[in-house]
Motif scaffolding. Structure first.
Motif, PDB file in Angstrom:
ATOM      1  N   GLN A 278       0.690  -1.277  -0.085  1.00 51.55           N
ATOM      2  CA  GLN A 278       0.026   0.142   0.054  1.00 51.55           C
ATOM      3  C   GLN A 278       0.828   1.497  -0.005  1.00 51.55           C
ATOM      4  N   HIS A 279       1.681   1.294  -0.941  1.00 52.07           N
ATOM      5  CA  HIS A 279       2.671   2.509  -1.157  1.00 52.07           C
ATOM      6  C   HIS A 279       1.784   3.724  -1.679  1.00 52.07           C
ATOM      7  N   SER A 280       2.077   4.789  -1.342  1.00 52.96           N
ATOM      8  CA  SER A 280       1.284   6.019  -1.962  1.00 52.96           C
ATOM      9  C   SER A 280       2.499   6.385  -3.107  1.00 52.96           C
ATOM     10  N   ILE A 281       1.973   7.127  -4.015  1.00 55.27           N
ATOM     11  CA  ILE A 281       2.916   7.748  -5.043  1.00 55.27           C
ATOM     12  C   ILE A 281       3.616   9.001  -4.702  1.00 55.27           C
ATOM     13  N   THR A 282       4.938   8.472  -4.440  1.00 52.94           N
ATOM     14  CA  THR A 282       6.037   9.221  -3.748  1.00 52.94           C
ATOM     15  C   THR A 282       6.859  10.002  -4.919  1.00 52.94           C
ATOM     16  N   LEU A 283       7.495  10.903  -4.521  1.00 50.70           N
ATOM     17  CA  LEU A 283       8.653  11.427  -5.516  1.00 50.70           C
ATOM     18  C   LEU A 283       9.776  10.093  -6.020  1.00 50.70           C
ATOM     19  N   TRP A 284      10.068   9.269  -5.188  1.00 51.66           N
ATOM     20  CA  TRP A 284      11.065   8.368  -5.760  1.00 51.66           C
ATOM     21  C   TRP A 284      10.403   7.456  -6.726  1.00 51.66           C
TER      22      TRP A 284
ATOM     23  N   LYS B 102      11.100   6.820 -10.526  1.00 51.15           N
ATOM     24  CA  LYS B 102      11.559   5.253 -11.089  1.00 51.15           C
ATOM     25  C   LYS B 102      10.960   4.952 -12.226  1.00 51.15           C
ATOM     26  N   MET B 103       9.483   5.320 -12.369  1.00 50.52           N
ATOM     27  CA  MET B 103       8.421   5.223 -13.226  1.00 50.52           C
ATOM     28  C   MET B 103       8.912   6.057 -14.713  1.00 50.52           C
ATOM     29  N   THR B 104       9.383   7.190 -14.206  1.00 46.97           N
ATOM     30  CA  THR B 104      10.046   7.971 -15.428  1.00 46.97           C
ATOM     31  C   THR B 104      11.430   7.293 -16.037  1.00 46.97           C
ATOM     32  N   PHE B 105      12.045   6.705 -15.324  1.00 42.63           N
ATOM     33  CA  PHE B 105      13.451   6.406 -15.791  1.00 42.63           C
ATOM     34  C   PHE B 105      12.918   4.829 -16.334  1.00 42.63           C
ATOM     35  N   ILE B 106      11.949   4.242 -16.033  1.00 39.05           N
ATOM     36  CA  ILE B 106      11.655   2.939 -16.792  1.00 39.05           C
ATOM     37  C   ILE B 106      11.012   3.387 -18.066  1.00 39.05           C
ATOM     38  N   ALA B 107       9.980   4.291 -18.166  1.00 41.53           N
ATOM     39  CA  ALA B 107       9.626   4.762 -19.392  1.00 41.53           C
ATOM     40  C   ALA B 107      10.756   5.276 -20.397  1.00 41.53           C
ATOM     41  N   LEU B 108      11.474   6.017 -19.956  1.00 39.81           N
ATOM     42  CA  LEU B 108      12.812   6.282 -20.817  1.00 39.81           C
ATOM     43  C   LEU B 108      13.524   5.306 -21.193  1.00 39.81           C
ATOM     44  N   TYR B 109      13.783   4.286 -20.317  1.00 35.48           N
ATOM     45  CA  TYR B 109      14.482   3.044 -20.803  1.00 35.48           C
ATOM     46  C   TYR B 109      13.710   2.248 -21.993  1.00 35.48           C
ATOM     47  N   ILE B 110      12.629   2.232 -21.750  1.00 37.46           N
ATOM     48  CA  ILE B 110      11.672   1.389 -22.814  1.00 37.46           C
ATOM     49  C   ILE B 110      11.791   2.061 -24.061  1.00 37.46           C
ATOM     50  N   ALA B 111      11.541   3.699 -24.026  1.00 33.86           N
ATOM     51  CA  ALA B 111      11.590   4.166 -25.120  1.00 33.86           C
ATOM     52  C   ALA B 111      12.995   4.128 -26.025  1.00 33.86           C
TER      53      ALA B 111
ATOM     54  N   LEU C 174      19.460   1.221 -15.118  1.00 34.81           N
ATOM     55  CA  LEU C 174      20.385   1.247 -13.650  1.00 34.81           C
ATOM     56  C   LEU C 174      20.024   2.495 -12.750  1.00 34.81           C
ATOM     57  N   SER C 175      19.485   3.421 -13.408  1.00 33.60           N
ATOM     58  CA  SER C 175      19.059   4.694 -12.519  1.00 33.60           C
ATOM     59  C   SER C 175      17.671   4.051 -11.551  1.00 33.60           C
ATOM     60  N   ALA C 176      16.793   3.380 -12.656  1.00 36.07           N
ATOM     61  CA  ALA C 176      15.536   2.903 -11.767  1.00 36.07           C
ATOM     62  C   ALA C 176      15.859   1.887 -10.689  1.00 36.07           C
ATOM     63  N   MET C 177      16.851   1.273 -10.968  1.00 36.15           N
ATOM     64  CA  MET C 177      17.282   0.415 -10.127  1.00 36.15           C
ATOM     65  C   MET C 177      18.041   0.891  -8.886  1.00 36.15           C
ATOM     66  N   PHE C 178      18.605   1.863  -9.048  1.00 35.11           N
ATOM     67  CA  PHE C 178      19.409   2.504  -8.050  1.00 35.11           C
ATOM     68  C   PHE C 178      18.569   3.482  -7.228  1.00 35.11           C
ATOM     69  N   ILE C 179      17.723   4.019  -7.818  1.00 33.68           N
ATOM     70  CA  ILE C 179      16.488   4.492  -6.898  1.00 33.68           C
ATOM     71  C   ILE C 179      15.608   3.766  -5.883  1.00 33.68           C
ATOM     72  N   ALA C 180      15.377   2.301  -6.682  1.00 35.29           N
ATOM     73  CA  ALA C 180      14.717   1.308  -5.755  1.00 35.29           C
ATOM     74  C   ALA C 180      15.511   0.799  -4.751  1.00 35.29           C
ATOM     75  N   TYR C 181      16.723   0.640  -4.953  1.00 35.27           N
ATOM     76  CA  TYR C 181      17.704   0.210  -3.672  1.00 35.27           C
ATOM     77  C   TYR C 181      17.826   1.391  -2.699  1.00 35.27           C
ATOM     78  N   PHE C 182      17.966   2.592  -3.119  1.00 36.23           N
ATOM     79  CA  PHE C 182      18.491   3.437  -2.017  1.00 36.23           C
ATOM     80  C   PHE C 182      17.170   4.425  -1.705  1.00 36.23           C
ATOM     81  N   LYS C 183      15.908   4.044  -1.986  1.00 32.56           N
ATOM     82  CA  LYS C 183      14.537   4.856  -1.804  1.00 32.56           C
ATOM     83  C   LYS C 183      14.603   5.251  -0.123  1.00 32.56           C
TER      84      LYS C 183
END
Length: 122
Positions: A62-68, A72-81, A113-122
């Protein structure tokens, strides 16, 4: 149960990263990685599990949508593109420069790697 989901998510993230590097190196070397069935199917399977486990964890904890999370979602979308541009079939037949191909590969890798980094150090 929750620990298994977390470990599944982490394993799929590293598997996806490894497959990105393998396919990227083959593409930069001029080899057609699409001829290898495992390199064609496994990334889709791994990315689907990664995506589904991420959604399940988001809902379970039950996470809320936070800055991290937004980053993370932005980096994932950019990675996919960027990865889509890099791995496009047109690139096999077009005379893309090696520098441009390398730029797209490194950029996709950095976004992942940025998405992974954010997830690890959130």
């Amino acid at each position: 149960m929750a620990y298994y989901l977390i470990y599944l998510h982490i394993a799929c993230a590293f598997l996806s990263l490894s497959l990105l590097i393998i396919r990227g190196r083959l593409q930069l070397a001029g080899q057609n990685w699409r001829e290898r069935k495992v390199l064609k199917i496994l990334p889709h399977f791994s990315d689907t599990l990664l995506f589904c486990s991420g959604i399940a964890m988001f809902m379970l904890f039950q996470h809320s949508i936070t800055l991290w999370f937004i980053f993370k979602m932005t980096f994932i979308a950019l990675y996919i593109a960027v990865a889509t541009i890099f791995f496009s079939r047109k690139r096999l037949t077009s005379p893309f420069s090696q520098k441009k191909s390398c730029f797209y590969f490194i950029t996709a890798l950095l976004f992942f790697l940025s998405a992974m980094f954010i997830a690890y150090f959130k």
